[in-house]
Write an enzyme that holds these catalytic residues in place. Sequence first.
Site, PDB file in Angstrom:
ATOM      1  N   ASP A 195      -2.216  -4.480   0.933  1.00  0.00           N
ATOM      2  CA  ASP A 195      -1.717  -3.287  -0.341  1.00  0.00           C
ATOM      3  C   ASP A 195      -3.679  -3.013   0.708  1.00  0.00           C
ATOM      4  O   ASP A 195      -4.019  -1.624   1.075  1.00  0.00           O
ATOM      5  CB  ASP A 195      -2.404  -3.155  -1.179  1.00  0.00           C
ATOM      6  CG  ASP A 195      -2.745  -2.002  -2.020  1.00  0.00           C
ATOM      7  OD1 ASP A 195      -2.164  -0.547  -1.651  1.00  0.00           O
ATOM      8  OD2 ASP A 195      -3.484  -2.232  -2.892  1.00  0.00           O
ATOM      9  N   ARG A 251      -5.408   4.287   5.639  1.00  0.00           N
ATOM     10  CA  ARG A 251      -5.214   4.582   5.325  1.00  0.00           C
ATOM     11  C   ARG A 251      -6.353   5.966   4.556  1.00  0.00           C
ATOM     12  O   ARG A 251      -6.300   7.342   4.676  1.00  0.00           O
ATOM     13  CB  ARG A 251      -4.116   4.705   3.504  1.00  0.00           C
ATOM     14  CG  ARG A 251      -2.737   4.617   4.398  1.00  0.00           C
ATOM     15  CD  ARG A 251      -1.756   4.127   2.417  1.00  0.00           C
ATOM     16  NE  ARG A 251      -2.168   4.872   1.594  1.00  0.00           N
ATOM     17  CZ  ARG A 251      -2.158   4.828  -0.005  1.00  0.00           C
ATOM     18  NH1 ARG A 251      -2.024   4.324  -0.638  1.00  0.00           N
ATOM     19  NH2 ARG A 251      -1.859   6.031  -0.553  1.00  0.00           N
ATOM     20  N   SER A 285       1.048   1.158  -3.252  1.00  0.00           N
ATOM     21  CA  SER A 285      -0.287   0.820  -3.493  1.00  0.00           C
ATOM     22  C   SER A 285      -0.486   0.286  -5.445  1.00  0.00           C
ATOM     23  O   SER A 285      -0.652  -1.176  -5.418  1.00  0.00           O
ATOM     24  CB  SER A 285      -1.494   1.733  -3.368  1.00  0.00           C
ATOM     25  OG  SER A 285      -2.376   0.927  -3.138  1.00  0.00           O
ATOM     26  N   LYS A 312       0.693  -4.031  -6.758  1.00  0.00           N
ATOM     27  CA  LYS A 312      -0.739  -4.406  -7.116  1.00  0.00           C
ATOM     28  C   LYS A 312      -0.905  -4.746  -9.040  1.00  0.00           C
ATOM     29  O   LYS A 312      -0.702  -6.346  -9.514  1.00  0.00           O
ATOM     30  CB  LYS A 312      -1.822  -3.798  -7.342  1.00  0.00           C
ATOM     31  CG  LYS A 312      -2.990  -3.858  -6.046  1.00  0.00           C
ATOM     32  CD  LYS A 312      -4.050  -2.991  -6.181  1.00  0.00           C
ATOM     33  CE  LYS A 312      -3.363  -1.854  -5.711  1.00  0.00           C
ATOM     34  NZ  LYS A 312      -4.316  -0.671  -5.940  1.00  0.00           N
TER      35      LYS A 312
END
Lengths: 459, 459
Positions: free
Chosen positions: B169, B176, B191, B195
């Site tokens: 990520d 990104r 994302s 996490k």
Amino acid sequence: MNPATPQTFRAIDVIRKKRDGGELSHDEIEYLVNAYTRGDIPDYQVSAWLMAVVLRGMTRAETAALTDTMLHSGEALDLSSLSAKKVDKHSTGGVGDKTSLVLAPLAAAAGVAVPMISGRGLGHTGGTLDKLEAIPGFNVNLSVSRFRRVLEACGCAMIGQTAEIAPADRKLYALRDVTGTVESPYLICASIMSKKLAEGIDALVLDVKTGSGAFMKKEEDAVFLAELMVETGERMGKQVVALITDMDQPLGCMIGNALEVVEVVEILRGEGPEDLRQLCLELAGWMLHLGGVCDTVAEGKRRSEKLIASGEALDKFRKMVELQEGDPRTIDDPKKLPQARNTMMVSSARQGYVASVQCEQVGTACVILGGGRERKEDSVDPAVGIVLHKKVGDAVSIGEPLATIYYNAEERALRAKQLLEESYEITGAQAGEKRPLIHRVIGQRVIDQRVIEKSGERN
Amino acid sequence: MNPATPQTFRAIDVIRKKRDGGELSHDEIEYLVNAYTRGDIPDYQVSAWLMAVVLRGMTRAETAALTDTMLHSGEALDLSSLSAKKVDKHSTGGVGDKTSLVLAPLAAAAGVAVPMISGRGLGHTGGTLDKLEAIPGFNVNLSVSRFRRVLEACGCAMIGQTAEIAPADRKLYALRDVTGTVESPYLICASIMSKKLAEGIDALVLDVKTGSGAFMKKEEDAVFLAELMVETGERMGKQVVALITDMDQPLGCMIGNALEVVEVVEILRGEGPEDLRQLCLELAGWMLHLGGVCDTVAEGKRRSEKLIASGEALDKFRKMVELQEGDPRTIDDPKKLPQARNTMMVSSARQGYVASVQCEQVGTACVILGGGRERKEDSVDPAVGIVLHKKVGDAVSIGEPLATIYYNAEERALRAKQLLEESYEITGAQAGEKRPLIHRVIGQRVIDQRVIEKSGERN
């Protein structure tokens, strides 16, 4: 971009605008492409932008701006010292498509200048440079000044891409190739047109292929690309016409680099297969018309037939081969071209009529033999190839030869043979109407032309 | 991917498949993400793929596969040794949103374990880590083992992202950020969820903001993202519920890191603004219910109110601050928090009612003061900020204070003042109905919950 202009754009904003479906300005496109070519914007930003272009498309104005920027990223040839009109032809690629080798000397024999910069084959399609290099000694890597001298001496010259022409296209194409962003009509248009317009031409005849052996399998896609290229060329002040032509079976009978040179010479002698001959005359008719040496396309075709019959077109080809260091004896004695060591017959397993020939498979069979490239860095064997004895509509009996394979490695020949067997569809009854060779013609000039021809008929 | 598995995928094929709208398999996503994280696939291929995902979207199965791959790209915490249920809360970000600092100790006081890993502020939104670091000495960079010890000792712990958690990520987000591919609900979902699920939690309460200060300005976009996250979490075996909550004006009255800690303490004392208090109780109600300590959300809210009234929630906060090296005296004496040197009043130029407060502009005003970040690498001034005296619906007379600016640089304060003046819309007549604080609740559990509550009402 003027180097004095302060930088007012950011790559991320240009990417986002295209991602969200906005129309980019000429300045935004110019900024992105030039900064990328200079190395000021990284690959990963441009590949994201390219994917956004693939999926969001471009307006005609954006496509013209991209073409213009790529064209001006390098040197554009100035051929204004030549008094003849400069006309080129470009094909989107197919199987057995060797028309460029016929058209350059044919149009030059009629007094049109043909400064042709071509590419190599990739995938199932052949490339003009590979075909020329089948002629022993032929040099496609002339400097710009030598290119100009050959052009002045014989009216045509055929070379490969130079480092000076459209460097932005070269860098962008390499990135598109590895990021799944080749397949966009807007990007294809800008890539083709920027390179062709950098040749310093006055007019361009586009041969946009459609069918099982073309990149654009569907006619609507071919028409879309053709219209885009015609409009882009016209926006940049050039005369452009596009013929949508058939690539549902191979063009002519020979596929493979040296074999195609043989067939080119046949056509220039007034012989050879009828489909290839007709397409060459049609394209030549347009080149002569746009080149200002014939008032109509029909007249251009008649003139081309005469130049073939008189041997002037073949003489021009021989002269160009000589000027570009090729062995001119190959023109009169095809045995001096590279020869494959062996041949293998592909015979029909049934009686009937050829309903279709899977064109891409035939191209792939030639690649398997070593006559084409799967990757850009592959080398090509000029001697290998395929001669088709039967095409769509032909009658065939059991055991009759469909094709002959010319090969240097038996294992490859066997794989090619299987592919060729699979690519022929034989049916009991003869099929109905055949697909036309010329599907349609696109371009503003077509209308003018029809008006002229009609008034000519009335007289 | 099993290292013994022969590599059967190519990045270009995965890119093309997504470009053409196909659904990628779990194996294809796993291959691409893991090979990229290892450095075996270049940025430019992944950014093209990311743009294709932004424009083509993903199915629920693809989103879950991406989340799963990112989660397993690093270490997932194993908190099974803790007997309490582990529940976290995540907010999509807003202005004045300090609920995390209230909720962690509040839920912990009720016997739920809260292992909270948070982020920093970016753009107009604040970040939990920045708020915590306004407390002198507070350490958000605990090792995983110390994080676990704090959690065991007081039931909650709050730290920043560690290198071990979801490295895929981190690498993808950085790409990104510079390629215009942040704005995709599928990528945002993967994302966030990768996490959060790496925290070893049993359940998750999502606070998805909508309105002028949220990333998702439109409610339909917030709902779409919420549904995606809930379903992704459920596919991975977690209890997930999402509240769509209002961010059309700042939450509470204080914006700025130290100021927000002050307001957190007010809420934990049973004081503070009603909107913030209500949202904290609602979210806490869900955390307690999903954490298994209360049968219904309503009971969870009542229990939370009691834990605030008894001082247990504030005690828990004080204990966590102490365990994470923060100065606990700041809890009882806000003057020990960083103080701005000056204040400036923003007054109303007209009489009437506050019709709206442009929430993103208020957040930007705080960034201008130095209380937030425009770029990730910017540092933050904990002391500066804004206290709002008027919110939507409030009556205001000419010259009456709308807000107070706490600043350390006058030039910045003047710019912030102008922005704040512009962000208040004052109208003559009082507006109709106010936007609700909780727009709706999304998640399978909601249905179960309603059943429970109804049967509870009947008893």
